[in-house]
Design a protein around this motif. Structure first.
Motif, PDB file in Angstrom:
ATOM      1  N   THR A 279      15.172  -8.918   3.423  1.00 24.81           N
ATOM      2  CA  THR A 279      13.889  -9.615   3.483  1.00 24.81           C
ATOM      3  C   THR A 279      12.826  -8.857   2.694  1.00 24.81           C
ATOM      4  O   THR A 279      12.077  -9.454   1.909  1.00 24.81           O
ATOM      5  CB  THR A 279      13.438  -9.790   4.950  1.00 24.81           C
ATOM      6  N   LEU A 280      12.762  -7.536   2.885  1.00 29.04           N
ATOM      7  CA  LEU A 280      11.797  -6.732   2.135  1.00 29.04           C
ATOM      8  C   LEU A 280      12.064  -6.805   0.642  1.00 29.04           C
ATOM      9  O   LEU A 280      11.140  -6.941  -0.163  1.00 29.04           O
ATOM     10  CB  LEU A 280      11.843  -5.278   2.614  1.00 29.04           C
ATOM     11  N   ARG A 281      13.317  -6.726   0.256  1.00 32.30           N
ATOM     12  CA  ARG A 281      13.675  -6.765  -1.165  1.00 32.30           C
ATOM     13  C   ARG A 281      13.306  -8.125  -1.767  1.00 32.30           C
ATOM     14  O   ARG A 281      12.819  -8.213  -2.886  1.00 32.30           O
ATOM     15  CB  ARG A 281      15.159  -6.461  -1.327  1.00 32.30           C
ATOM     16  N   GLU A 282      13.520  -9.212  -1.013  1.00 29.83           N
ATOM     17  CA  GLU A 282      13.144 -10.552  -1.496  1.00 29.83           C
ATOM     18  C   GLU A 282      11.643 -10.653  -1.713  1.00 29.83           C
ATOM     19  O   GLU A 282      11.193 -11.250  -2.686  1.00 29.83           O
ATOM     20  CB  GLU A 282      13.605 -11.621  -0.505  1.00 29.83           C
ATOM     21  N   HIS A 283      10.856 -10.085  -0.804  1.00 37.85           N
ATOM     22  CA  HIS A 283       9.395 -10.156  -0.908  1.00 37.85           C
ATOM     23  C   HIS A 283       8.836  -9.284  -2.018  1.00 37.85           C
ATOM     24  O   HIS A 283       7.870  -9.656  -2.672  1.00 37.85           O
ATOM     25  CB  HIS A 283       8.729  -9.748   0.414  1.00 37.85           C
ATOM     26  N   PHE A 284       9.416  -8.098  -2.223  1.00 40.73           N
ATOM     27  CA  PHE A 284       8.804  -7.105  -3.107  1.00 40.73           C
ATOM     28  C   PHE A 284       9.626  -6.750  -4.334  1.00 40.73           C
ATOM     29  O   PHE A 284       9.167  -5.971  -5.173  1.00 40.73           O
ATOM     30  CB  PHE A 284       8.471  -5.838  -2.307  1.00 40.73           C
ATOM     31  N   GLY A 285      10.822  -7.298  -4.466  1.00 37.52           N
ATOM     32  CA  GLY A 285      11.644  -7.001  -5.631  1.00 37.52           C
ATOM     33  C   GLY A 285      11.850  -5.505  -5.769  1.00 37.52           C
ATOM     34  O   GLY A 285      12.024  -4.792  -4.787  1.00 37.52           O
TER      35      GLY A 285
ATOM     36  N   ILE B  26       9.046  -1.591  -4.852  1.00 40.05           N
ATOM     37  CA  ILE B  26       8.938  -0.593  -3.784  1.00 40.05           C
ATOM     38  C   ILE B  26      10.326  -0.027  -3.484  1.00 40.05           C
ATOM     39  O   ILE B  26      11.327  -0.726  -3.593  1.00 40.05           O
ATOM     40  CB  ILE B  26       8.294  -1.203  -2.524  1.00 40.05           C
ATOM     41  N   ARG B  27      10.362   1.241  -3.151  1.00 36.61           N
ATOM     42  CA  ARG B  27      11.624   1.906  -2.815  1.00 36.61           C
ATOM     43  C   ARG B  27      11.906   1.699  -1.331  1.00 36.61           C
ATOM     44  O   ARG B  27      11.018   1.883  -0.492  1.00 36.61           O
ATOM     45  CB  ARG B  27      11.516   3.389  -3.137  1.00 36.61           C
ATOM     46  N   ILE B  28      13.151   1.347  -1.005  1.00 33.49           N
ATOM     47  CA  ILE B  28      13.568   1.147   0.385  1.00 33.49           C
ATOM     48  C   ILE B  28      14.733   2.088   0.659  1.00 33.49           C
ATOM     49  O   ILE B  28      15.679   2.148  -0.117  1.00 33.49           O
ATOM     50  CB  ILE B  28      14.000  -0.314   0.637  1.00 33.49           C
ATOM     51  N   GLU B  29      14.657   2.818   1.773  1.00 32.82           N
ATOM     52  CA  GLU B  29      15.725   3.716   2.187  1.00 32.82           C
ATOM     53  C   GLU B  29      16.103   3.429   3.630  1.00 32.82           C
ATOM     54  O   GLU B  29      15.252   3.081   4.437  1.00 32.82           O
ATOM     55  CB  GLU B  29      15.291   5.180   2.062  1.00 32.82           C
TER      56      GLU B  29
ATOM     57  N   ALA C  53      22.341  -4.379   0.103  1.00 28.96           N
ATOM     58  CA  ALA C  53      21.219  -5.065   0.748  1.00 28.96           C
ATOM     59  C   ALA C  53      19.895  -4.776   0.046  1.00 28.96           C
ATOM     60  O   ALA C  53      18.947  -5.533   0.179  1.00 28.96           O
ATOM     61  CB  ALA C  53      21.122  -4.667   2.218  1.00 28.96           C
ATOM     62  N   GLY C  54      19.837  -3.648  -0.701  1.00 28.59           N
ATOM     63  CA  GLY C  54      18.616  -3.330  -1.422  1.00 28.59           C
ATOM     64  C   GLY C  54      18.072  -1.935  -1.220  1.00 28.59           C
ATOM     65  O   GLY C  54      17.003  -1.611  -1.725  1.00 28.59           O
ATOM     66  N   CYS C  55      18.786  -1.083  -0.479  1.00 28.59           N
ATOM     67  CA  CYS C  55      18.334   0.296  -0.293  1.00 28.59           C
ATOM     68  C   CYS C  55      18.590   1.091  -1.572  1.00 28.59           C
ATOM     69  O   CYS C  55      19.647   0.976  -2.186  1.00 28.59           O
ATOM     70  CB  CYS C  55      19.072   0.964   0.862  1.00 28.59           C
ATOM     71  N   ALA C  56      17.614   1.920  -1.916  1.00 26.31           N
ATOM     72  CA  ALA C  56      17.752   2.760  -3.094  1.00 26.31           C
ATOM     73  C   ALA C  56      18.596   3.983  -2.799  1.00 26.31           C
ATOM     74  O   ALA C  56      19.338   4.461  -3.642  1.00 26.31           O
ATOM     75  CB  ALA C  56      16.377   3.191  -3.592  1.00 26.31           C
ATOM     76  N   ALA C  57      18.470   4.525  -1.591  1.00 28.95           N
ATOM     77  CA  ALA C  57      19.171   5.756  -1.228  1.00 28.95           C
ATOM     78  C   ALA C  57      19.147   5.899   0.278  1.00 28.95           C
ATOM     79  O   ALA C  57      18.286   5.333   0.944  1.00 28.95           O
ATOM     80  CB  ALA C  57      18.474   6.958  -1.868  1.00 28.95           C
TER      81      ALA C  57
ATOM     82  N   ALA D 141       0.820  -1.212   0.000  1.00 27.53           N
ATOM     83  CA  ALA D 141       0.000   0.000   0.000  1.00 27.53           C
ATOM     84  C   ALA D 141       0.858   1.268   0.000  1.00 27.53           C
ATOM     85  O   ALA D 141       0.334   2.361  -0.153  1.00 27.53           O
ATOM     86  CB  ALA D 141      -0.922   0.009   1.218  1.00 27.53           C
ATOM     87  N   PHE D 142       2.173   1.117   0.126  1.00 30.38           N
ATOM     88  CA  PHE D 142       3.069   2.264   0.228  1.00 30.38           C
ATOM     89  C   PHE D 142       4.034   2.317  -0.951  1.00 30.38           C
ATOM     90  O   PHE D 142       4.335   1.309  -1.574  1.00 30.38           O
ATOM     91  CB  PHE D 142       3.861   2.192   1.542  1.00 30.38           C
ATOM     92  N   ASP D 143       4.541   3.521  -1.218  1.00 31.06           N
ATOM     93  CA  ASP D 143       5.528   3.721  -2.280  1.00 31.06           C
ATOM     94  C   ASP D 143       6.946   3.602  -1.769  1.00 31.06           C
ATOM     95  O   ASP D 143       7.877   3.393  -2.531  1.00 31.06           O
ATOM     96  CB  ASP D 143       5.390   5.130  -2.888  1.00 31.06           C
ATOM     97  N   LEU D 144       7.125   3.784  -0.460  1.00 33.45           N
ATOM     98  CA  LEU D 144       8.445   3.858   0.137  1.00 33.45           C
ATOM     99  C   LEU D 144       8.442   3.198   1.503  1.00 33.45           C
ATOM    100  O   LEU D 144       7.502   3.373   2.279  1.00 33.45           O
ATOM    101  CB  LEU D 144       8.854   5.340   0.300  1.00 33.45           C
TER     102      LEU D 144
END
Length: 92
Positions: A38-44, A47-50, A66-70, A10-13
């Motif tokens: 874990t978040l990156r594995e679930h959502f590819g 979604i943006r992760i910071e 690990a999968g953080c965008a910024a 439900a979220f963009d970030l």
């Protein structure tokens, strides 16, 4: 984490707090990178992760890997040795 996963789409970030809350200048908590993975594995890449807090030139590569965008809180990066400190606005 399990309670949050069903609602993440439900979220963009997703902003992962990578320091203990309370005051500025704290050290990065590397254990949060497992949450990012874990978040990156679930959502590819859907979604943006910071990572927010403690991200520096030394910790940024691990955050990215690990999968953080910024970094969510980049002031230490903006004051890195190869970048000048920001110029404050003129006084009025």
């Amino acid at each position: 984490m399990e309670a949050v996963l069903p609602h993440v789409e439900a979220f963009d970030l997703i902003l992962v707090l990578s320091v203990h809350p309370g005051y500025s200048g704290q050290a990065f908590i590397p254990e949060v990178l497992e949450q990012v993975r874990t978040l990156r594995e679930h959502f590819g890449d859907s979604i943006r992760i910071e990572a927010d807090g403690g991200v520096s030139p030394e910790t940024a590569p691990a955050s990215r890997d690990a999968g953080c965008a910024a970094p969510g809180s980049p002031p230490p990066l903006s004051r890195a040795a190869n970048r000048p400190a920001p110029t404050p606005p003129p006084s009025r």
